[in-house]
Write a protein that holds these residues in place. Structure first.
Motif, mmCIF file in Angstrom:
data_model
loop_
_atom_site.group_PDB
_atom_site.id
_atom_site.type_symbol
_atom_site.label_atom_id
_atom_site.label_comp_id
_atom_site.label_asym_id
_atom_site.label_seq_id
_atom_site.Cartn_x
_atom_site.Cartn_y
_atom_site.Cartn_z
ATOM 1 N N ALA A 1 -9.000 5.419 0.463
ATOM 2 C CA ALA A 1 -10.309 4.788 0.259
ATOM 3 C C ALA A 1 -10.271 3.316 0.657
ATOM 4 O O ALA A 1 -11.214 2.800 1.281
ATOM 5 N N VAL A 2 -9.193 2.634 0.314
ATOM 6 C CA VAL A 2 -9.055 1.217 0.663
ATOM 7 C C VAL A 2 -8.999 1.039 2.176
ATOM 8 O O VAL A 2 -9.702 0.198 2.753
ATOM 9 N N LEU A 3 -8.183 1.839 2.848
ATOM 10 C CA LEU A 3 -8.049 1.729 4.299
ATOM 11 C C LEU A 3 -9.359 2.070 5.005
ATOM 12 O O LEU A 3 -9.725 1.434 6.005
ATOM 13 N N LEU B 1 -0.862 7.161 -5.878
ATOM 14 C CA LEU B 1 -2.325 7.147 -5.768
ATOM 15 C C LEU B 1 -2.747 7.200 -4.300
ATOM 16 O O LEU B 1 -3.401 6.274 -3.786
ATOM 17 N N PRO B 2 -2.404 8.263 -3.602
ATOM 18 C CA PRO B 2 -2.703 8.325 -2.164
ATOM 19 C C PRO B 2 -4.193 8.289 -1.848
ATOM 20 O O PRO B 2 -4.602 7.676 -0.852
ATOM 21 N N ALA C 1 -2.154 16.166 5.001
ATOM 22 C CA ALA C 1 -3.203 16.268 6.025
ATOM 23 C C ALA C 1 -4.141 15.061 6.070
ATOM 24 O O ALA C 1 -4.459 14.573 7.165
ATOM 25 N N PRO C 2 -4.653 14.538 4.932
ATOM 26 C CA PRO C 2 -5.573 13.403 5.016
ATOM 27 C C PRO C 2 -4.986 12.173 5.710
ATOM 28 O O PRO C 2 -5.717 11.407 6.337
ATOM 29 N N SER C 3 -3.667 11.991 5.598
ATOM 30 C CA SER C 3 -3.058 10.834 6.253
ATOM 31 C C SER C 3 -3.089 10.985 7.767
ATOM 32 O O SER C 3 -3.221 10.005 8.507
ATOM 33 N N TYR C 4 -2.979 12.226 8.257
ATOM 34 C CA TYR C 4 -3.069 12.458 9.697
ATOM 35 C C TYR C 4 -4.503 12.284 10.182
ATOM 36 O O TYR C 4 -4.738 11.697 11.243
ATOM 37 N N LEU D 1 0.828 -1.208 0.000
ATOM 38 C CA LEU D 1 0.000 0.000 0.000
ATOM 39 C C LEU D 1 0.862 1.257 0.000
ATOM 40 O O LEU D 1 0.513 2.259 -0.633
ATOM 41 N N ARG D 2 1.979 1.223 0.735
ATOM 42 C CA ARG D 2 2.863 2.389 0.762
ATOM 43 C C ARG D 2 3.402 2.697 -0.637
ATOM 44 O O ARG D 2 3.507 3.860 -1.034
#
Length: 198
Positions: free
Chosen positions: A42-44, A36-37, A75-78, A29-30
């Motif tokens: 969306a998958v997570l 394609l972040p 920001a979305p990852s946080y 995934l990384r």
């Protein structure tokens, strides 16, 4: 071959009971998240809704899958990992024990964090070469994941050895040290590395 070709297989493997398998899922995934972040988010998010694995294991997969994006301050990852990028956290100026070093020295720094309410924080520190002409890659390193309690200053202290490793090839010159809290970078402290070993 599209980078997301393995997603159907990952959909099966992410709930495996083996950490070796789930670590491999996170690594795949990384790689996908580099280009394609939003797809990885969306998958997570979908996996979280499915409830096929434990919260702790999915949190591990999520952190590892988004590691590069977390380092970049995306920001979305946080938000997905439970940290508010817009949280009100005050960060004191960084304090260094000295500002002149030699290669191999240990750089020790500290800072204080305060917040008006209990606030989860994911703190990293960033080392950047200050000279215009340089090939040094920015080094972003984990410092802590914790909670700042309302109105109670939290002291953070870290010692970093100024040795070349991987893409962080230290050389004589000027550098910036920056704290990154929930993806937001704060004013840096500056220091210099002189020629010669410690």
């Amino acid at each position: 071959m599209p980078v997301d070709t393995a997603l159907p297989l990952l959909d099966t493997l992410y709930a495996d009971s083996s950490r070796f398998v789930t670590a491999s899922v996170a690594n795949h995934l990384r790689d996908i998240a580099r280009t394609l972040p939003d797809l990885v988010l969306a998958v997570l998010t979908r996996w979280r809704a499915e409830g096929r694995t434990t919260d702790a294991e999915l949190a591990f997969i999520t952190r590892e899958a988004l590691k590069t994006r977390l380092k970049s301050g995306w920001a979305p990852s946080y938000t997905l990992t439970g940290y508010d990028p817009q949280a009100t956290v005050s960060v004191s100026p960084l304090r260094l024990t000295q500002t002149e070093y030699r290669l191999g020295d240990s750089l020790t720094f500290e800072a204080d964090l305060t917040a008006p309410t209990d606030t989860p924080v994911h703190v990293m520190y960033v080392l950047t070469r200050g000279d215009p002409a340089t090939t040094l890659a920015e080094k972003v390193a984990h410092l802590t994941r914790t909670t700042v309690r309302a109105g109670v200053p939290m002291n953070l202290t870290k010692t970093h050895r100024l040795m070349s490793a991987g893409t962080a090839a230290f050389a004589p010159g000027t550098y910036r040290l920056t704290l990154q809290v929930n993806g937001r970078r704060h004013p840096p402290a500056r220091f210099r590395i002189r020629s010669g070993q410690a």
